[in-house]
Design a protein around this motif. Structure first.
Motif, PDB file in Angstrom:
ATOM      1  N   THR A 175       0.754  -1.300   0.049  1.00  0.00           N
ATOM      2  CA  THR A 175       0.048   0.059  -0.076  1.00  0.00           C
ATOM      3  C   THR A 175       0.856   1.227   0.205  1.00  0.00           C
ATOM      4  O   THR A 175       0.341   2.226  -0.809  1.00  0.00           O
ATOM      5  CB  THR A 175      -1.003   0.091   1.178  1.00  0.00           C
ATOM      6  N   VAL A 176       1.864   1.372   0.818  1.00  0.00           N
ATOM      7  CA  VAL A 176       2.665   2.404   1.077  1.00  0.00           C
ATOM      8  C   VAL A 176       3.431   2.944  -0.261  1.00  0.00           C
ATOM      9  O   VAL A 176       3.416   4.033  -0.832  1.00  0.00           O
ATOM     10  CB  VAL A 176       3.495   2.487   2.159  1.00  0.00           C
ATOM     11  N   LEU A 177       4.009   1.830  -0.757  1.00  0.00           N
ATOM     12  CA  LEU A 177       4.833   2.059  -2.079  1.00  0.00           C
ATOM     13  C   LEU A 177       4.118   1.660  -3.424  1.00  0.00           C
ATOM     14  O   LEU A 177       3.894   2.875  -4.416  1.00  0.00           O
ATOM     15  CB  LEU A 177       6.218   1.207  -2.203  1.00  0.00           C
ATOM     16  N   LEU A 178       3.462   0.508  -3.483  1.00  0.00           N
ATOM     17  CA  LEU A 178       3.041   0.216  -5.005  1.00  0.00           C
ATOM     18  C   LEU A 178       1.716   0.785  -5.146  1.00  0.00           C
ATOM     19  O   LEU A 178       1.421   1.017  -6.376  1.00  0.00           O
ATOM     20  CB  LEU A 178       2.799  -1.301  -4.875  1.00  0.00           C
ATOM     21  N   GLU A 179       0.978   1.236  -4.121  1.00  0.00           N
ATOM     22  CA  GLU A 179      -0.107   1.870  -4.436  1.00  0.00           C
ATOM     23  C   GLU A 179       0.050   3.400  -4.204  1.00  0.00           C
ATOM     24  O   GLU A 179      -0.882   4.208  -4.735  1.00  0.00           O
ATOM     25  CB  GLU A 179      -1.290   1.438  -3.420  1.00  0.00           C
ATOM     26  N   GLY A 180       1.090   3.796  -3.605  1.00  0.00           N
ATOM     27  CA  GLY A 180       1.258   5.147  -3.584  1.00  0.00           C
ATOM     28  C   GLY A 180       0.015   5.921  -2.774  1.00  0.00           C
ATOM     29  O   GLY A 180      -0.368   7.118  -3.086  1.00  0.00           O
ATOM     30  N   ARG A 181      -0.474   5.127  -1.727  1.00  0.00           N
ATOM     31  CA  ARG A 181      -1.654   5.584  -0.911  1.00  0.00           C
ATOM     32  C   ARG A 181      -1.034   7.080  -0.072  1.00  0.00           C
ATOM     33  O   ARG A 181      -0.159   6.873   0.499  1.00  0.00           O
ATOM     34  CB  ARG A 181      -2.175   4.574  -0.058  1.00  0.00           C
ATOM     35  N   ARG A 182      -2.207   7.900  -0.007  1.00  0.00           N
ATOM     36  CA  ARG A 182      -2.087   9.131   0.781  1.00  0.00           C
ATOM     37  C   ARG A 182      -3.002   8.857   2.071  1.00  0.00           C
ATOM     38  O   ARG A 182      -4.185   8.502   2.004  1.00  0.00           O
ATOM     39  CB  ARG A 182      -2.664  10.453  -0.139  1.00  0.00           C
ATOM     40  N   HIS A 183      -2.355   9.023   3.109  1.00  0.00           N
ATOM     41  CA  HIS A 183      -2.827   8.632   4.329  1.00  0.00           C
ATOM     42  C   HIS A 183      -3.344   9.763   4.932  1.00  0.00           C
ATOM     43  O   HIS A 183      -2.591  10.830   5.218  1.00  0.00           O
ATOM     44  CB  HIS A 183      -1.862   7.917   5.361  1.00  0.00           C
ATOM     45  N   THR A 184      -4.425   9.778   5.645  1.00  0.00           N
ATOM     46  CA  THR A 184      -4.784  10.795   6.607  1.00  0.00           C
ATOM     47  C   THR A 184      -3.846  10.523   8.020  1.00  0.00           C
ATOM     48  O   THR A 184      -3.241   9.423   8.117  1.00  0.00           O
ATOM     49  CB  THR A 184      -6.254  10.589   7.358  1.00  0.00           C
ATOM     50  N   PRO A 185      -3.665  11.670   8.747  1.00  0.00           N
ATOM     51  CA  PRO A 185      -2.825  11.329   9.883  1.00  0.00           C
ATOM     52  C   PRO A 185      -3.066  10.308  10.816  1.00  0.00           C
ATOM     53  O   PRO A 185      -2.217   9.674  11.129  1.00  0.00           O
ATOM     54  CB  PRO A 185      -2.987  12.912  10.870  1.00  0.00           C
ATOM     55  N   ARG A 186      -4.384  10.042  11.080  1.00  0.00           N
ATOM     56  CA  ARG A 186      -4.837   8.848  11.726  1.00  0.00           C
ATOM     57  C   ARG A 186      -4.376   7.551  10.785  1.00  0.00           C
ATOM     58  O   ARG A 186      -4.187   6.456  11.858  1.00  0.00           O
ATOM     59  CB  ARG A 186      -6.160   8.803  12.295  1.00  0.00           C
ATOM     60  N   GLU A 187      -4.670   7.565   9.757  1.00  0.00           N
ATOM     61  CA  GLU A 187      -4.377   6.223   8.950  1.00  0.00           C
ATOM     62  C   GLU A 187      -2.653   6.019   9.058  1.00  0.00           C
ATOM     63  O   GLU A 187      -2.129   5.216   8.979  1.00  0.00           O
ATOM     64  CB  GLU A 187      -4.702   6.411   7.494  1.00  0.00           C
ATOM     65  N   ALA A 188      -1.937   7.310   8.884  1.00  0.00           N
ATOM     66  CA  ALA A 188      -0.400   7.238   8.949  1.00  0.00           C
ATOM     67  C   ALA A 188      -0.186   6.631  10.390  1.00  0.00           C
ATOM     68  O   ALA A 188       0.851   5.819  10.364  1.00  0.00           O
ATOM     69  CB  ALA A 188      -0.045   8.584   8.741  1.00  0.00           C
ATOM     70  N   LEU A 189      -0.821   7.037  11.295  1.00  0.00           N
ATOM     71  CA  LEU A 189      -0.429   6.322  12.740  1.00  0.00           C
ATOM     72  C   LEU A 189      -0.681   5.069  12.519  1.00  0.00           C
ATOM     73  O   LEU A 189       0.169   4.130  13.058  1.00  0.00           O
ATOM     74  CB  LEU A 189      -1.151   7.019  13.742  1.00  0.00           C
ATOM     75  N   ALA A 190      -1.816   4.571  12.184  1.00  0.00           N
ATOM     76  CA  ALA A 190      -2.073   3.051  12.191  1.00  0.00           C
ATOM     77  C   ALA A 190      -1.166   2.235  11.379  1.00  0.00           C
ATOM     78  O   ALA A 190      -0.914   0.940  11.571  1.00  0.00           O
ATOM     79  CB  ALA A 190      -3.598   3.055  11.869  1.00  0.00           C
ATOM     80  N   ALA A 191      -0.720   2.923  10.238  1.00  0.00           N
ATOM     81  CA  ALA A 191       0.191   2.113   9.367  1.00  0.00           C
ATOM     82  C   ALA A 191       1.645   2.215   9.748  1.00  0.00           C
ATOM     83  O   ALA A 191       2.571   1.723   9.124  1.00  0.00           O
ATOM     84  CB  ALA A 191       0.218   2.685   7.825  1.00  0.00           C
ATOM     85  N   GLY A 192       2.035   2.994  10.728  1.00  0.00           N
ATOM     86  CA  GLY A 192       3.358   3.197  11.559  1.00  0.00           C
ATOM     87  C   GLY A 192       4.136   4.105  10.705  1.00  0.00           C
ATOM     88  O   GLY A 192       5.587   4.386  10.865  1.00  0.00           O
ATOM     89  N   LEU A 193       3.586   4.952   9.848  1.00  0.00           N
ATOM     90  CA  LEU A 193       4.468   5.946   9.211  1.00  0.00           C
ATOM     91  C   LEU A 193       4.669   7.136  10.137  1.00  0.00           C
ATOM     92  O   LEU A 193       5.563   7.947   9.678  1.00  0.00           O
ATOM     93  CB  LEU A 193       3.562   6.367   7.894  1.00  0.00           C
ATOM     94  N   VAL A 194       3.843   7.293  10.976  1.00  0.00           N
ATOM     95  CA  VAL A 194       4.032   8.475  12.106  1.00  0.00           C
ATOM     96  C   VAL A 194       4.057   7.674  13.472  1.00  0.00           C
ATOM     97  O   VAL A 194       3.414   6.624  13.509  1.00  0.00           O
ATOM     98  CB  VAL A 194       3.146   9.880  12.132  1.00  0.00           C
ATOM     99  N   ASP A 195       4.560   8.519  14.483  1.00  0.00           N
ATOM    100  CA  ASP A 195       4.547   7.834  15.673  1.00  0.00           C
ATOM    101  C   ASP A 195       3.601   8.318  16.771  1.00  0.00           C
ATOM    102  O   ASP A 195       3.305   7.722  17.574  1.00  0.00           O
ATOM    103  CB  ASP A 195       6.214   7.916  16.519  1.00  0.00           C
ATOM    104  N   GLU A 196       3.297   9.586  16.532  1.00  0.00           N
ATOM    105  CA  GLU A 196       2.304  10.226  17.503  1.00  0.00           C
ATOM    106  C   GLU A 196       1.385  11.242  16.692  1.00  0.00           C
ATOM    107  O   GLU A 196       1.847  11.841  15.650  1.00  0.00           O
ATOM    108  CB  GLU A 196       3.042  11.140  18.480  1.00  0.00           C
ATOM    109  N   LEU A 197       0.274  11.766  17.331  1.00  0.00           N
ATOM    110  CA  LEU A 197      -0.413  12.739  16.609  1.00  0.00           C
ATOM    111  C   LEU A 197      -0.598  14.065  17.725  1.00  0.00           C
ATOM    112  O   LEU A 197      -0.619  13.835  18.995  1.00  0.00           O
ATOM    113  CB  LEU A 197      -2.082  12.297  16.406  1.00  0.00           C
TER     114      LEU A 197
END
Length: 674
Positions: free
Chosen positions: A172-194
């Motif tokens: 999802t992150v690379l091959l789909e190029g998905r744009r995540h909301t901040p909460r989705e990014a937190l769930a995916a491990g792309l960010v550590d805190e909100l």
């Protein structure tokens, strides 16, 4: 807090605790971009951090703009020719060295993302030890480069694989190029805190610095292993083997190099040390940047789309804004339009009674046109409306000029959604000869409220832009069946050319009766006879009836190509068709019609033609659109004109190069609005 203005693009601020805040703030611009000025400023800032390291507690990287940092300057990327590949790679590796110096500074570095961080912006965040995102509406985080024919080349592939593992990063992150909301990014491990607000964002960032003086990257710790393992691990290898097959199933043979090279970058990079992985990443990025596909996709899917959207947003706001909408009709399209309007917050009613239309700002007529061949219902609708109510007709089989003549209304436009209205990205606004500027402004405003990309078009013989260009694609597919070519070969050739749906399946979706009605004044085509025979002889009108070029189950799902196609249309002893030539015919059929539409003024600009062909027709994304296809074709318009002439000689006058193409070819010019 003390401040230094030594760096104009990156502002240096240091507080009493020794925490340096690097504020990204490109002067005179609404957003920060990873361009030459930014990379030079970042290099200077890291130089200073290294010089003053012993006196620093840590670093916070944030932005003074609404977004954190956008990706690379696409105008710089699109201009890189093949002969400058070595220079581009050298510059790419220099930026990576700067980011590597930042993450090995020996002091905690925190990314405080106060807005969107996409592409190169998120790659800078990945080079920090901790990422905190503001939980703000509209903020997006991710690596969408693959959607423009590129791959994340600022360390994005290398670091996400080491952060999330191959199976965590690739799908999802690379091959789909998905744009995540901040909460989705937190769930995916792309960010550590909100953080809830900008003040809390910086407070949390400084708190992390103070609490983690020895922070570093996990991949720089002794004994670190990529989550899930490397390609050589026995547990991972069987699952990893499935990824290329899954990718090819999704691409269906279409010429999109970026996903394939991205997969290679990730897998190869996971087998070597980080420095070598960054080099592998840079080499593959260079191959894409200097190739034509990325240039096509950037032009059509970014610059042209942005130009069309900007025109929509710059249009004057009408004196009577749209708040109350009525949709007249009871079919599937009427329901989809109503859902789209309601989702946009409009007061929406669906009705079949003209007496219930009073007081509405906009009335959209989505009634089936075959039940009213003389369009008399429009006269009754128009008579029931206030004079300044905007009346919209959705059917491509209903000529706007004729409706305007029948109703005498200046407040009338065609409103043609490219697909189900609740999912369509594009809407055609068809301007008739009597359509006033006020009506046009209101239609553009409605598109803005609905969040759709509009193009303003006129109708010519055969309809408006989408119906004409799509019609030629569909007709060419039907003509191939009539020539005795195996239907499966037709559909496969379309997939390999990059079309999302084959012409025979799409004919079924559109419905063969509607296709026959909308071909109107278009020049005769050999595919017409095939459609007529499917309707008049075999009574197979399409998916809605459960029988068309394909068979369908009770739920309307395609099950197989109708066996009768081979029985009734196949030519005994015919040589197998070349899929590449079939795909080329489909591409040229649509592109040539798009050129005719530009030539005749059906569409006003190259950008609109490209965007409408991509979003409305389903023209392959790798081309950048029907006119960019001619510009980016090997040899450019002269080669396209020559090939069109050859196809015309082999298959008929419908492929003859239009005068506009011949003129461009003669001057050595390309298709651009510049």
């Amino acid at each position: 807090m003390t401040s230094s203005t030594a760096h104009d693009v990156i502002r240096w601020e240091r507080d009493a605790d020794g925490i340096v805040t690097l504020v990204l703030d490109a002067p005179g611009r609404s957003a920060n971009t990873v361009d030459a000025a930014f990379t030079a400023a970042l290099d200077r800032a890291v130089d200073r951090l290294e010089r003053e390291r012993d006196d620093l507690t840590g670093v916070v990287v944030t932005s003074a703009k609404k977004s954190f940092l956008a990706g690379a300057d696409l105008r710089e990327l699109i201009a890189v020719p093949r002969e400058r590949a070595a220079d581009f790679l050298a510059a790419n590796l220099a930026v990576k060295r700067t980011l590597r110096r930042l993450e090995t500074l020996g002091r905690p570095v925190v990314a405080a993302l106060g807005g969107s961080a996409l592409g190169g912006g998120y790659e800078l965040a990945l080079a920090c030890h901790h990422r905190i995102a503001l939980d703000a509406p509209g903020s997006e985080i991710g690596l969408p480069e693959v959607t423009l024919g590129l791959l994340p080349g600022g360390g994005g592939v290398t670091r996400t694989v080491r952060l999330l593992g191959l199976l965590g990063a690739l799908p999802t992150v690379l091959l789909e190029g998905r744009r995540h909301t901040p909460r989705e990014a937190l769930a995916a491990g792309l960010v550590d805190e909100l953080a809830a607000d900008p003040e809390e964002l910086l407070t949390k960032a400084r708190a992390f610095v103070r609490a983690n003086p020895d922070a570093g990257q996990p991949w720089d710790t002794e004994g670190y292993r990529i989550p899930g393992g490397t390609p050589g691990d026995r547990a991972l290898a069987p699952r990893l083997i499935a990824l290329p097959a899954q990718l090819e199933k999704r691409l269906r043979g279409a010429p999109f190099p970026a996903p394939r090279l991205l997969l290679a970058t990730a897998v190869e990079g996971a087998q070597v040390d980080l420095e070598t992985a960054l080099l592998v990443e840079g080499r593959y990025l260079t191959e894409l940047v200097t190739g034509q596909t990325a240039k096509n996709m950037i032009q059509g899917l970014f610059f042209d789309l942005r130009a069309v959207t900007a025109r929509r947003d710059a249009a004057a706001r009408p004196a009577r804004p749209t708040r109350r909408v009525a949709v007249l009709g009871a079919g599937e399209q009427a329901g989809a339009i109503a859902r789209a309007c309601a989702a946009a917050g409009l007061d929406t009613a669906v009705t079949e009674a003209t007496e219930e239309l009073a007081g509405r700002d906009v009335v959209v007529v989505a009634a089936p046109d075959e039940a009213d061949p003389d369009h008399k219902a429009f006269e009754h609708v128009a008579a029931a409306l206030d004079p300044d109510t905007l009346l919209c007709a959705t059917s491509p089989a209903v000529p706007v000029a004729r409706l305007a003549e029948q109703t005498g209304r200046a407040e009338l436009v065609g409103l043609r959604f490219a697909g189900p209205a609740d999912r369509a990205r594009l809407v055609e606004i068809v301007r008739g000869p009597a359509t006033g500027d006020a009506a046009l402004a209101r239609a553009l405003d409605l598109a803005r409220v609905l969040g759709r990309t509009p193009i303003v078009v006129h109708e010519g013989p055969g309809g408006s832009f989408v119906s004409r260009v799509l019609g030629r694609y569909l007709a060419e597919g039907a003509a191939m069946v009539g020539e005795g070519i195996a239907p499966a070969s037709v559909e496969q050739a379309a997939a390999q050319a990059g079309f999302g749906t084959g012409p025979l399946a799409l004919l079924d979706e559109v419905s063969l009766p509607l296709f026959r009605r909308t071909r109107g004044g278009a020049a005769p085509h050999p595919g017409d006879a095939v459609v007529d025979r499917m309707l008049d002889t075999f009574d197979r009108p399409g998916r809605a009836a459960g029988a068309g070029f394909h068979d369908y189950d009770a739920e309307g799902r395609r099950t197989r190509l109708w066996p009768g196609l081979r029985e009734h249309f196949a030519s005994a002893g015919a040589a197998p068709a070349d899929p590449a030539e079939l795909g080329e015919r489909l591409l040229f059929a649509a592109a040539i019609e798009a050129l005719r539409c530009l030539e005749e003024g059906v569409v006003a600009s190259v950008a609109e033609a490209n965007v409408a062909s991509l979003l409305g027709v389903g023209f392959p994304g790798w081309t950048g659109g029907a006119l960019q296809f001619a510009t980016g074709h090997p040899g450019g318009p002269p080669a396209v004109a020559a090939r069109a002439a050859a196809l015309s000689a082999a298959h008929g006058e419908r492929f003859a190069p239009p005068p506009l193409l011949a003129a461009k070819a003669g001057r050595g010019a390309v298709f651009t609005d510049g």
